[in-house]
Design a protein around this motif. Sequence first.
Motif, PDB file in Angstrom:
ATOM      1  N   THR A  10     -48.699  -4.990  12.414  1.00 37.41           N
ATOM      2  CA  THR A  10     -47.939  -4.795  11.183  1.00 37.41           C
ATOM      3  C   THR A  10     -46.983  -3.627  11.366  1.00 37.41           C
ATOM      4  O   THR A  10     -47.381  -2.533  11.784  1.00 37.41           O
ATOM      5  CB  THR A  10     -48.882  -4.528   9.992  1.00 37.41           C
ATOM      6  N   VAL A  11     -45.731  -3.866  11.046  1.00 33.13           N
ATOM      7  CA  VAL A  11     -44.658  -2.892  11.263  1.00 33.13           C
ATOM      8  C   VAL A  11     -44.672  -1.841  10.153  1.00 33.13           C
ATOM      9  O   VAL A  11     -45.059  -2.109   9.013  1.00 33.13           O
ATOM     10  CB  VAL A  11     -43.303  -3.637  11.323  1.00 33.13           C
ATOM     11  N   ASP A  12     -44.251  -0.625  10.475  1.00 37.36           N
ATOM     12  CA  ASP A  12     -44.231   0.477   9.514  1.00 37.36           C
ATOM     13  C   ASP A  12     -43.124   0.304   8.485  1.00 37.36           C
ATOM     14  O   ASP A  12     -42.173  -0.464   8.663  1.00 37.36           O
ATOM     15  CB  ASP A  12     -44.028   1.802  10.255  1.00 37.36           C
ATOM     16  N   SER A  13     -43.218   1.066   7.389  1.00 39.20           N
ATOM     17  CA  SER A  13     -42.284   0.900   6.274  1.00 39.20           C
ATOM     18  C   SER A  13     -40.879   1.399   6.605  1.00 39.20           C
ATOM     19  O   SER A  13     -39.894   0.877   6.058  1.00 39.20           O
ATOM     20  CB  SER A  13     -42.815   1.612   5.026  1.00 39.20           C
ATOM     21  N   HIS A  14     -40.724   2.412   7.470  1.00 36.59           N
ATOM     22  CA  HIS A  14     -39.369   2.843   7.850  1.00 36.59           C
ATOM     23  C   HIS A  14     -38.637   1.710   8.576  1.00 36.59           C
ATOM     24  O   HIS A  14     -37.464   1.424   8.290  1.00 36.59           O
ATOM     25  CB  HIS A  14     -39.432   4.070   8.774  1.00 36.59           C
ATOM     26  N   THR A  15     -39.323   1.079   9.502  1.00 32.71           N
ATOM     27  CA  THR A  15     -38.696  -0.005  10.269  1.00 32.71           C
ATOM     28  C   THR A  15     -38.376  -1.184   9.373  1.00 32.71           C
ATOM     29  O   THR A  15     -37.342  -1.849   9.538  1.00 32.71           O
ATOM     30  CB  THR A  15     -39.618  -0.434  11.423  1.00 32.71           C
ATOM     31  N   ARG A  16     -39.235  -1.477   8.401  1.00 34.86           N
ATOM     32  CA  ARG A  16     -39.016  -2.605   7.494  1.00 34.86           C
ATOM     33  C   ARG A  16     -37.685  -2.511   6.784  1.00 34.86           C
ATOM     34  O   ARG A  16     -37.022  -3.515   6.546  1.00 34.86           O
ATOM     35  CB  ARG A  16     -40.125  -2.648   6.432  1.00 34.86           C
ATOM     36  N   VAL A  17     -37.290  -1.290   6.388  1.00 33.58           N
ATOM     37  CA  VAL A  17     -36.054  -1.128   5.628  1.00 33.58           C
ATOM     38  C   VAL A  17     -34.896  -0.634   6.491  1.00 33.58           C
ATOM     39  O   VAL A  17     -33.841  -0.249   5.977  1.00 33.58           O
ATOM     40  CB  VAL A  17     -36.268  -0.184   4.422  1.00 33.58           C
TER      41      VAL A  17
ATOM     42  N   LEU B 132     -47.443   6.957  11.219  1.00 37.36           N
ATOM     43  CA  LEU B 132     -46.756   6.056  10.294  1.00 37.36           C
ATOM     44  C   LEU B 132     -47.759   5.044   9.761  1.00 37.36           C
ATOM     45  O   LEU B 132     -48.878   4.918  10.269  1.00 37.36           O
ATOM     46  CB  LEU B 132     -45.611   5.343  11.012  1.00 37.36           C
ATOM     47  N   ASN B 133     -47.343   4.276   8.735  1.00 42.20           N
ATOM     48  CA  ASN B 133     -48.262   3.304   8.137  1.00 42.20           C
ATOM     49  C   ASN B 133     -48.161   1.928   8.802  1.00 42.20           C
ATOM     50  O   ASN B 133     -48.441   0.899   8.182  1.00 42.20           O
ATOM     51  CB  ASN B 133     -48.011   3.181   6.631  1.00 42.20           C
ATOM     52  N   GLY B 134     -47.741   1.914  10.061  1.00 46.69           N
ATOM     53  CA  GLY B 134     -47.647   0.681  10.820  1.00 46.69           C
ATOM     54  C   GLY B 134     -47.075   0.978  12.197  1.00 46.69           C
ATOM     55  O   GLY B 134     -46.816   2.138  12.545  1.00 46.69           O
ATOM     56  N   TYR B 135     -46.863  -0.080  12.956  1.00 44.32           N
ATOM     57  CA  TYR B 135     -46.394   0.059  14.336  1.00 44.32           C
ATOM     58  C   TYR B 135     -44.865  -0.038  14.372  1.00 44.32           C
ATOM     59  O   TYR B 135     -44.298  -1.076  13.992  1.00 44.32           O
ATOM     60  CB  TYR B 135     -47.009  -1.049  15.192  1.00 44.32           C
ATOM     61  N   PRO B 136     -44.158   1.007  14.825  1.00 48.47           N
ATOM     62  CA  PRO B 136     -42.687   0.980  14.850  1.00 48.47           C
ATOM     63  C   PRO B 136     -42.172   0.164  16.038  1.00 48.47           C
ATOM     64  O   PRO B 136     -41.728   0.718  17.055  1.00 48.47           O
ATOM     65  CB  PRO B 136     -42.316   2.460  14.943  1.00 48.47           C
ATOM     66  N   LEU B 137     -42.218  -1.135  15.899  1.00 48.48           N
ATOM     67  CA  LEU B 137     -41.935  -2.052  16.993  1.00 48.48           C
ATOM     68  C   LEU B 137     -40.559  -1.841  17.605  1.00 48.48           C
ATOM     69  O   LEU B 137     -40.385  -1.929  18.826  1.00 48.48           O
ATOM     70  CB  LEU B 137     -42.057  -3.493  16.478  1.00 48.48           C
ATOM     71  N   VAL B 138     -39.563  -1.552  16.772  1.00 38.70           N
ATOM     72  CA  VAL B 138     -38.196  -1.396  17.270  1.00 38.70           C
ATOM     73  C   VAL B 138     -38.040  -0.069  18.012  1.00 38.70           C
ATOM     74  O   VAL B 138     -37.317   0.021  19.013  1.00 38.70           O
ATOM     75  CB  VAL B 138     -37.188  -1.499  16.111  1.00 38.70           C
TER      76      VAL B 138
ATOM     77  N   SER C  65     -39.542  -7.270   5.785  1.00 41.89           N
ATOM     78  CA  SER C  65     -38.140  -6.863   5.834  1.00 41.89           C
ATOM     79  C   SER C  65     -37.184  -7.944   5.326  1.00 41.89           C
ATOM     80  O   SER C  65     -37.320  -9.113   5.678  1.00 41.89           O
ATOM     81  CB  SER C  65     -37.750  -6.504   7.270  1.00 41.89           C
ATOM     82  N   ALA C  66     -36.194  -7.509   4.527  1.00 34.83           N
ATOM     83  CA  ALA C  66     -35.123  -8.408   4.112  1.00 34.83           C
ATOM     84  C   ALA C  66     -34.039  -8.522   5.178  1.00 34.83           C
ATOM     85  O   ALA C  66     -33.154  -9.372   5.077  1.00 34.83           O
ATOM     86  CB  ALA C  66     -34.502  -7.909   2.799  1.00 34.83           C
ATOM     87  N   ASN C  67     -34.117  -7.668   6.196  1.00 33.37           N
ATOM     88  CA  ASN C  67     -33.179  -7.737   7.317  1.00 33.37           C
ATOM     89  C   ASN C  67     -33.951  -7.539   8.616  1.00 33.37           C
ATOM     90  O   ASN C  67     -33.946  -6.451   9.198  1.00 33.37           O
ATOM     91  CB  ASN C  67     -32.080  -6.685   7.182  1.00 33.37           C
ATOM     92  N   PRO C  68     -34.629  -8.587   9.088  1.00 36.50           N
ATOM     93  CA  PRO C  68     -35.508  -8.430  10.247  1.00 36.50           C
ATOM     94  C   PRO C  68     -34.834  -8.672  11.594  1.00 36.50           C
ATOM     95  O   PRO C  68     -35.525  -8.879  12.591  1.00 36.50           O
ATOM     96  CB  PRO C  68     -36.577  -9.499   9.984  1.00 36.50           C
ATOM     97  N   VAL C  69     -33.504  -8.627  11.657  1.00 33.99           N
ATOM     98  CA  VAL C  69     -32.811  -8.971  12.903  1.00 33.99           C
ATOM     99  C   VAL C  69     -33.275  -8.067  14.052  1.00 33.99           C
ATOM    100  O   VAL C  69     -33.608  -8.552  15.145  1.00 33.99           O
ATOM    101  CB  VAL C  69     -31.284  -8.890  12.720  1.00 33.99           C
ATOM    102  N   ASP C  70     -33.313  -6.750  13.841  1.00 38.16           N
ATOM    103  CA  ASP C  70     -33.758  -5.843  14.912  1.00 38.16           C
ATOM    104  C   ASP C  70     -35.218  -6.093  15.282  1.00 38.16           C
ATOM    105  O   ASP C  70     -35.598  -6.013  16.459  1.00 38.16           O
ATOM    106  CB  ASP C  70     -33.579  -4.384  14.484  1.00 38.16           C
ATOM    107  N   ILE C  71     -36.039  -6.382  14.282  1.00 39.10           N
ATOM    108  CA  ILE C  71     -37.456  -6.677  14.546  1.00 39.10           C
ATOM    109  C   ILE C  71     -37.578  -7.930  15.403  1.00 39.10           C
ATOM    110  O   ILE C  71     -38.340  -7.972  16.375  1.00 39.10           O
ATOM    111  CB  ILE C  71     -38.219  -6.832  13.219  1.00 39.10           C
ATOM    112  N   PHE C  72     -36.805  -8.959  15.087  1.00 36.67           N
ATOM    113  CA  PHE C  72     -36.884 -10.203  15.849  1.00 36.67           C
ATOM    114  C   PHE C  72     -36.327 -10.017  17.263  1.00 36.67           C
ATOM    115  O   PHE C  72     -36.825 -10.631  18.206  1.00 36.67           O
ATOM    116  CB  PHE C  72     -36.161 -11.324  15.105  1.00 36.67           C
ATOM    117  N   ARG C  73     -35.330  -9.177  17.423  1.00 36.79           N
ATOM    118  CA  ARG C  73     -34.847  -8.882  18.785  1.00 36.79           C
ATOM    119  C   ARG C  73     -35.943  -8.203  19.601  1.00 36.79           C
ATOM    120  O   ARG C  73     -36.104  -8.475  20.796  1.00 36.79           O
ATOM    121  CB  ARG C  73     -33.598  -8.002  18.718  1.00 36.79           C
TER     122      ARG C  73
END
Length: 417
Positions: A55-62, A78-84, A111-119
């Motif tokens: 589960t990704v952290d809230s900073h990365t989500r937004v 952080l409250n999750g894993y900063p994947l990016v 995330s409403a904009n997960p492009v970086d997460i998906f990359r």
Amino acid sequence: MSDRPASSFGAFVQAGAARDRLVVQPRMGFSDPATMRAGLAATRGALGRSVGTITVDSHTRVGHLAAAESALRKGIDLNGYPLVSHSAETTTQVLSGIRNEDFPVQVRHGSANPVDIFRALLAVRLEASEGGPVSYCLPYGRTPLSESVRNWGVSCELLAELRDTGLEPHLETFGGCMLGQLCPPSQLVAISVLEALFFVQHGIRSVSVSYAQQTNQEQDREAIAALRRLCGELLPAIDWHVVVYAYMGVYPETRDGAYRILGEAAELAITAGAQRLIVKTAAESQRIPTIDENVRALEHASRTAARVAPPDRDEPADSPTYEEAATLVDAVLNLSPDLGRALLLAFRKGYLDIPYCLHPDNGGRTRSYIAPDGRLHWAETGSLPLPKLSRLRRERRFTSADLLDDLTYIRRKFDGH
């Protein structure tokens, strides 16, 4: 055994379903790579058939990547894993020797904009994620729905590129969990199906459709039957399965209450013909759960599910929930052959309208309430293309105290208040 799974997330879940084994999954994320790896290893070792979660952290989500990177430099949890922000090499080490065809891993984000997460997913060949253009936009901020639709279209097409590597990309719609509570089941079912169709239109061929446990077990079974029937009608050539979420609203505070509602969620998943369950823990109402608390929740759900007889696989029958959900889906699909445009028009016209959701693109003209038997009903339908409510129901007064009672209904019921 290779760290590169030979089959997809969806295929793993379907293999469990073929043997009447419910797949259980935590919502687990830690910023420290070693802790994240330990969490995945513990999930894999838990009793039952499980899949892993990052589960990704809230900073990365937004998209606040600078804040996530600053926290990593300073050693702040952080409250999750900063994947990016973690390198592909670091995440590969987290997964090495744990993820394989017998233990797939899904990335969850919000995330409403997960492009970086998906990359970042592509960089480490993780093929499974979740969300949706509506369900990860309206409840979580003020990103315009049009931007979320565009972002999600790009993200789906990015993820679909993994097919060229021999993996089958999988996306789970979060649409069956809108706001976690007080959204009548027919609209949860409709949005889940519509988001799945959106994924398919953008190149995804393996999907899961979600439904969050609500406030009445019989109504929930009705809803999941409606969800399965609509998927059978609208996704006949697509690999799909149903995932149930343990209650997403105000959770019981007592250990006994938390385990009782989780047990009911496991029973619901089996009796309604779902294949996967997202668990919640006994610590859910106070803080982020530990690895051990997640494992105990997974094992409790697995043990409960093993005691429940699976249902007959007959075609789901008509029900009020199916009729409402089918009406909503048909109304949206008739707006445009482009699912993204259809969703935007649906919210503009009020054909979809989430009760108590304050997002600017939500009409806010619908209301719901919990009846004495625990069933969720519409109190106001706004411009939804549904039969008008009776005068008696329209004249029902609904106060802020009523809303608070409904929001805490499950906590009071399972904690014995």
